[in-house]
Write a protein that holds these residues in place. Structure first.
Motif, PDB file in Angstrom:
ATOM      1  N   LEU A  43       0.476   9.097   6.682  1.00 26.59           N
ATOM      2  CA  LEU A  43       1.290   9.565   5.559  1.00 26.59           C
ATOM      3  C   LEU A  43       2.092   8.414   4.980  1.00 26.59           C
ATOM      4  O   LEU A  43       2.271   8.322   3.757  1.00 26.59           O
ATOM      5  N   GLU A  44       2.549   7.517   5.839  1.00 25.93           N
ATOM      6  CA  GLU A  44       3.275   6.343   5.361  1.00 25.93           C
ATOM      7  C   GLU A  44       2.340   5.434   4.549  1.00 25.93           C
ATOM      8  O   GLU A  44       2.705   4.959   3.477  1.00 25.93           O
ATOM      9  N   ASP A  45       1.120   5.216   5.053  1.00 31.52           N
ATOM     10  CA  ASP A  45       0.137   4.393   4.335  1.00 31.52           C
ATOM     11  C   ASP A  45      -0.193   4.979   2.963  1.00 31.52           C
ATOM     12  O   ASP A  45      -0.475   4.243   2.023  1.00 31.52           O
ATOM     13  N   ALA A  46      -0.142   6.309   2.857  1.00 35.77           N
ATOM     14  CA  ALA A  46      -0.437   6.989   1.592  1.00 35.77           C
ATOM     15  C   ALA A  46       0.793   7.086   0.701  1.00 35.77           C
ATOM     16  O   ALA A  46       0.751   7.699  -0.360  1.00 35.77           O
ATOM     17  N   ASP A  47       1.909   6.494   1.116  1.00 31.78           N
ATOM     18  CA  ASP A  47       3.167   6.489   0.363  1.00 31.78           C
ATOM     19  C   ASP A  47       3.761   7.892   0.201  1.00 31.78           C
ATOM     20  O   ASP A  47       4.399   8.199  -0.793  1.00 31.78           O
ATOM     21  N   LEU A  48       3.549   8.742   1.194  1.00 35.96           N
ATOM     22  CA  LEU A  48       4.109  10.092   1.169  1.00 35.96           C
ATOM     23  C   LEU A  48       5.377  10.186   2.005  1.00 35.96           C
ATOM     24  O   LEU A  48       6.205  11.062   1.778  1.00 35.96           O
ATOM     25  N   VAL A  49       5.504   9.296   2.977  1.00 30.13           N
ATOM     26  CA  VAL A  49       6.734   9.158   3.751  1.00 30.13           C
ATOM     27  C   VAL A  49       7.056   7.668   3.861  1.00 30.13           C
ATOM     28  O   VAL A  49       6.186   6.821   3.637  1.00 30.13           O
ATOM     29  N   GLY A  92      15.506   1.642  14.631  1.00 31.53           N
ATOM     30  CA  GLY A  92      14.590   2.717  14.975  1.00 31.53           C
ATOM     31  C   GLY A  92      13.678   3.070  13.809  1.00 31.53           C
ATOM     32  O   GLY A  92      13.807   2.525  12.721  1.00 31.53           O
ATOM     33  N   GLN A  93      12.755   3.955  14.072  1.00 28.59           N
ATOM     34  CA  GLN A  93      11.816   4.375  13.038  1.00 28.59           C
ATOM     35  C   GLN A  93      12.090   5.834  12.684  1.00 28.59           C
ATOM     36  O   GLN A  93      11.626   6.753  13.352  1.00 28.59           O
ATOM     37  N   TYR A  94      12.824   6.022  11.623  1.00 23.62           N
ATOM     38  CA  TYR A  94      13.137   7.346  11.114  1.00 23.62           C
ATOM     39  C   TYR A  94      12.392   7.525   9.803  1.00 23.62           C
ATOM     40  O   TYR A  94      12.482   6.681   8.909  1.00 23.62           O
ATOM     41  N   TYR A  95      11.666   8.621   9.700  1.00 25.27           N
ATOM     42  CA  TYR A  95      10.813   8.873   8.541  1.00 25.27           C
ATOM     43  C   TYR A  95      11.450   9.891   7.609  1.00 25.27           C
ATOM     44  O   TYR A  95      12.046  10.873   8.061  1.00 25.27           O
ATOM     45  N   ALA A  96      11.279   9.658   6.312  1.00 25.83           N
ATOM     46  CA  ALA A  96      11.732  10.592   5.289  1.00 25.83           C
ATOM     47  C   ALA A  96      10.621  10.711   4.251  1.00 25.83           C
ATOM     48  O   ALA A  96       9.750   9.836   4.141  1.00 25.83           O
ATOM     49  N   ILE A  97      10.651  11.774   3.491  1.00 30.99           N
ATOM     50  CA  ILE A  97       9.628  12.009   2.480  1.00 30.99           C
ATOM     51  C   ILE A  97       9.929  11.172   1.230  1.00 30.99           C
ATOM     52  O   ILE A  97      11.090  10.961   0.881  1.00 30.99           O
TER      53      ILE A  97
END
Length: 87
Positions: free
Chosen positions: A47-53, A60-65
């Motif tokens: 999802l990160e590679d697709a620029d969605l998150v 740390g690694q915290y993900y957001a949309i």
């Protein structure tokens, strides 16, 4: 995109906050959802590679949309023409 991807994006959108993988998994467990940590570890980077998150700056690694992720959930972004990264 998989059903898990949609649920991950929906969770990040609904909370409006950044979460690490374990935090996402704990929230799914609390809600009775069956997305495993292994699935999150595999799907969130895609999802990160697709620029969605995106990864929030800091420790740390915290993900957001992303905005693109929000547009996808609203049906405004068509991802069919984009290859799935590292499928």
């Amino acid at each position: 995109m998989t059903g898990s991807d949609d649920r991950i994006l929906e969770f990040l959108s609904e909370t409006g906050a950044g979460h690490n993988l374990r935090g996402i998994q704990n929230n799914f467990e609390e809600q009775g959802d069956s997305i495993s940590y292994t699935t999150l570890k595999r799907r969130v980077p895609k999802l990160e590679d697709a620029d969605l998150v995106y990864v929030i700056s800091g420790e740390g690694q915290y993900y957001a949309i992303t905005e693109k992720g929000e547009r996808y959930l609203q049906g405004e972004a068509d991802l069919r023409d984009e290859p799935e990264p590292n499928a």
